[in-house]
Design a protein around this motif. Structure first.
Motif, mmCIF file in Angstrom:
data_model
loop_
_atom_site.group_PDB
_atom_site.id
_atom_site.type_symbol
_atom_site.label_atom_id
_atom_site.label_comp_id
_atom_site.label_asym_id
_atom_site.label_seq_id
_atom_site.Cartn_x
_atom_site.Cartn_y
_atom_site.Cartn_z
ATOM 1 N N LYS A 147 97.743 -57.787 40.474
ATOM 2 C CA LYS A 147 96.959 -56.427 40.517
ATOM 3 C C LYS A 147 96.480 -55.080 41.813
ATOM 4 O O LYS A 147 95.715 -56.190 42.599
ATOM 5 C CB LYS A 147 95.448 -56.657 39.650
ATOM 6 C CG LYS A 147 95.887 -56.791 38.305
ATOM 7 C CD LYS A 147 94.844 -56.932 37.308
ATOM 8 C CE LYS A 147 95.621 -57.642 35.672
ATOM 9 N NZ LYS A 147 94.252 -57.665 34.795
ATOM 10 N N LEU A 148 96.978 -54.609 41.432
ATOM 11 C CA LEU A 148 96.458 -53.081 42.942
ATOM 12 C C LEU A 148 94.823 -53.076 43.028
ATOM 13 O O LEU A 148 94.429 -52.725 42.264
ATOM 14 C CB LEU A 148 97.960 -52.786 42.804
ATOM 15 C CG LEU A 148 99.487 -52.720 42.466
ATOM 16 C CD1 LEU A 148 99.381 -51.284 42.256
ATOM 17 C CD2 LEU A 148 99.583 -52.868 43.797
ATOM 18 N N GLY A 149 94.558 -54.015 44.288
ATOM 19 C CA GLY A 149 93.265 -53.311 44.721
ATOM 20 C C GLY A 149 92.316 -53.726 43.795
ATOM 21 O O GLY A 149 92.577 -54.883 42.506
ATOM 22 N N PRO B 173 88.873 -55.538 39.145
ATOM 23 C CA PRO B 173 90.157 -55.216 39.613
ATOM 24 C C PRO B 173 90.305 -54.097 40.006
ATOM 25 O O PRO B 173 89.611 -52.954 38.531
ATOM 26 C CB PRO B 173 90.932 -55.476 38.116
ATOM 27 C CG PRO B 173 90.644 -56.066 37.793
ATOM 28 C CD PRO B 173 89.463 -56.281 38.220
ATOM 29 N N LEU B 174 91.243 -52.998 41.024
ATOM 30 C CA LEU B 174 90.694 -51.581 41.067
ATOM 31 C C LEU B 174 91.515 -51.032 40.091
ATOM 32 O O LEU B 174 92.735 -51.156 40.546
ATOM 33 C CB LEU B 174 90.453 -51.011 42.286
ATOM 34 C CG LEU B 174 90.584 -50.206 42.762
ATOM 35 C CD1 LEU B 174 89.041 -49.379 42.071
ATOM 36 C CD2 LEU B 174 90.392 -49.592 44.268
ATOM 37 N N ASP C 31 96.250 -40.540 44.714
ATOM 38 C CA ASP C 31 95.896 -39.762 45.559
ATOM 39 C C ASP C 31 95.637 -40.112 46.780
ATOM 40 O O ASP C 31 95.966 -40.204 48.075
ATOM 41 C CB ASP C 31 94.944 -38.949 44.888
ATOM 42 C CG ASP C 31 95.606 -38.003 44.149
ATOM 43 O OD1 ASP C 31 97.031 -38.149 43.563
ATOM 44 O OD2 ASP C 31 95.330 -38.296 43.061
ATOM 45 N N PHE C 32 94.508 -41.488 46.880
ATOM 46 C CA PHE C 32 94.025 -41.481 48.147
ATOM 47 C C PHE C 32 94.968 -43.262 48.802
ATOM 48 O O PHE C 32 94.768 -42.107 50.614
ATOM 49 C CB PHE C 32 93.240 -43.254 47.359
ATOM 50 C CG PHE C 32 92.280 -43.767 48.979
ATOM 51 C CD1 PHE C 32 91.059 -42.939 49.171
ATOM 52 C CD2 PHE C 32 92.207 -44.989 48.931
ATOM 53 C CE1 PHE C 32 90.799 -44.188 50.495
ATOM 54 C CE2 PHE C 32 91.729 -45.405 50.441
ATOM 55 C CZ PHE C 32 90.799 -44.626 50.953
ATOM 56 N N THR D 254 94.212 -54.613 48.623
ATOM 57 C CA THR D 254 93.265 -54.215 49.074
ATOM 58 C C THR D 254 91.681 -53.917 48.225
ATOM 59 O O THR D 254 91.597 -54.417 47.567
ATOM 60 C CB THR D 254 93.474 -52.315 49.074
ATOM 61 O OG1 THR D 254 94.809 -51.564 49.320
ATOM 62 C CG2 THR D 254 92.509 -51.347 48.775
ATOM 63 N N ILE D 255 90.691 -54.634 49.499
ATOM 64 C CA ILE D 255 89.684 -54.905 49.026
ATOM 65 C C ILE D 255 88.809 -54.015 48.833
ATOM 66 O O ILE D 255 88.459 -53.165 50.420
ATOM 67 C CB ILE D 255 88.828 -56.819 49.383
ATOM 68 C CG1 ILE D 255 90.442 -57.303 48.949
ATOM 69 C CG2 ILE D 255 87.888 -56.602 48.613
ATOM 70 C CD1 ILE D 255 90.597 -58.781 49.542
ATOM 71 N N LEU D 256 87.771 -53.456 47.870
ATOM 72 C CA LEU D 256 86.701 -52.651 49.053
ATOM 73 C C LEU D 256 85.236 -53.416 48.262
ATOM 74 O O LEU D 256 85.187 -53.862 47.499
ATOM 75 C CB LEU D 256 86.931 -51.666 48.252
ATOM 76 C CG LEU D 256 88.465 -50.560 48.110
ATOM 77 C CD1 LEU D 256 88.002 -49.625 47.708
ATOM 78 C CD2 LEU D 256 88.038 -49.583 49.517
ATOM 79 N N TYR D 257 84.212 -53.380 49.398
ATOM 80 C CA TYR D 257 82.895 -53.985 49.279
ATOM 81 C C TYR D 257 82.477 -53.522 48.176
ATOM 82 O O TYR D 257 82.089 -51.524 49.477
ATOM 83 C CB TYR D 257 82.733 -54.970 50.235
ATOM 84 C CG TYR D 257 83.636 -55.318 50.902
ATOM 85 C CD1 TYR D 257 83.671 -57.201 50.497
ATOM 86 C CD2 TYR D 257 84.869 -55.402 51.400
ATOM 87 C CE1 TYR D 257 83.529 -58.338 50.487
ATOM 88 C CE2 TYR D 257 85.217 -56.658 51.890
ATOM 89 C CZ TYR D 257 84.645 -57.865 51.490
ATOM 90 O OH TYR D 257 85.449 -59.183 52.137
#
Length: 163
Positions: free
Chosen positions: A103-105, A117-118, A125-126, A143-146
């Motif tokens: 899964k993406l992000g 999962p993002l 767009d980002f 890609t991992i966002l905290y």
């Protein structure tokens, strides 16, 4: 003259609760119990100490070194994700099925360690903005966002970001 024979033999043997797999690694009942615990904690990043607590709650007695080795082996086998803590002092592990890693992000909650999962329609767009404005192509799969999930954010006494 001497006859030389090269013979490959594959042997699987079982001794008590320990057996050798084809990759030459031992698999034990303790490892099975650790894996069972990991599956129950799916989608949560936990430290080795937190996994130890989980095992103790289930009445499983296993050494910290064994837990660490099992987690590292699963990382090597691609069955688990390993991330450093935000401050770099410890490492956390998360178990998820293979289909989940594609899964993406991903979003990781710094409060509870949950992996989310993002899946966002704005992600394309980002990614395009980052590439066009900054000349950098993000790898969505990695890609991992905290940040903080809604539940943990509500518990925090820090003012929320106004978006």
């Amino acid at each position: 003259s001497e006859n030389v024979y090269n013979i490959k033999i594959k042997i699987n043997f079982k001794l008590g609760s320990t057996y050798m797999s084809e990759r030459g690694r031992y698999k034990t009942k303790q490892q099975d119990l650790i894996l069972e615990c990991l599956k129950k904690q799916k989608w949560r990043f936990l430290t080795v100490s937190q996994f130890m607590d989980c095992l103790r709650e289930k009445g499983v007695v296993v050494g910290q070194t064994t837990v660490y080795r099992v987690l590292e082996r699963m990382v090597d086998d691609g069955k688990m994700m390993k991330l450093p803590m935000e401050d770099g002092t410890k490492v956390r592990y998360c178990f998820a099925g293979e289909e989940d890693w594609d899964k993406l992000g991903k979003l990781v909650c710094m409060g509870c360690g949950r992996l989310i999962p993002l899946e966002c329609s704005k992600m394309a767009d980002f990614l395009e903005h980052i590439y066009k404005e900054h000349g950098f192509e993000l790898d969505q799969k990695h890609t991992i966002l905290y940040g903080y999930c809604e539940c943990c954010n509500n518990k925090r006494s820090v003012p929320k970001i106004g978006l």
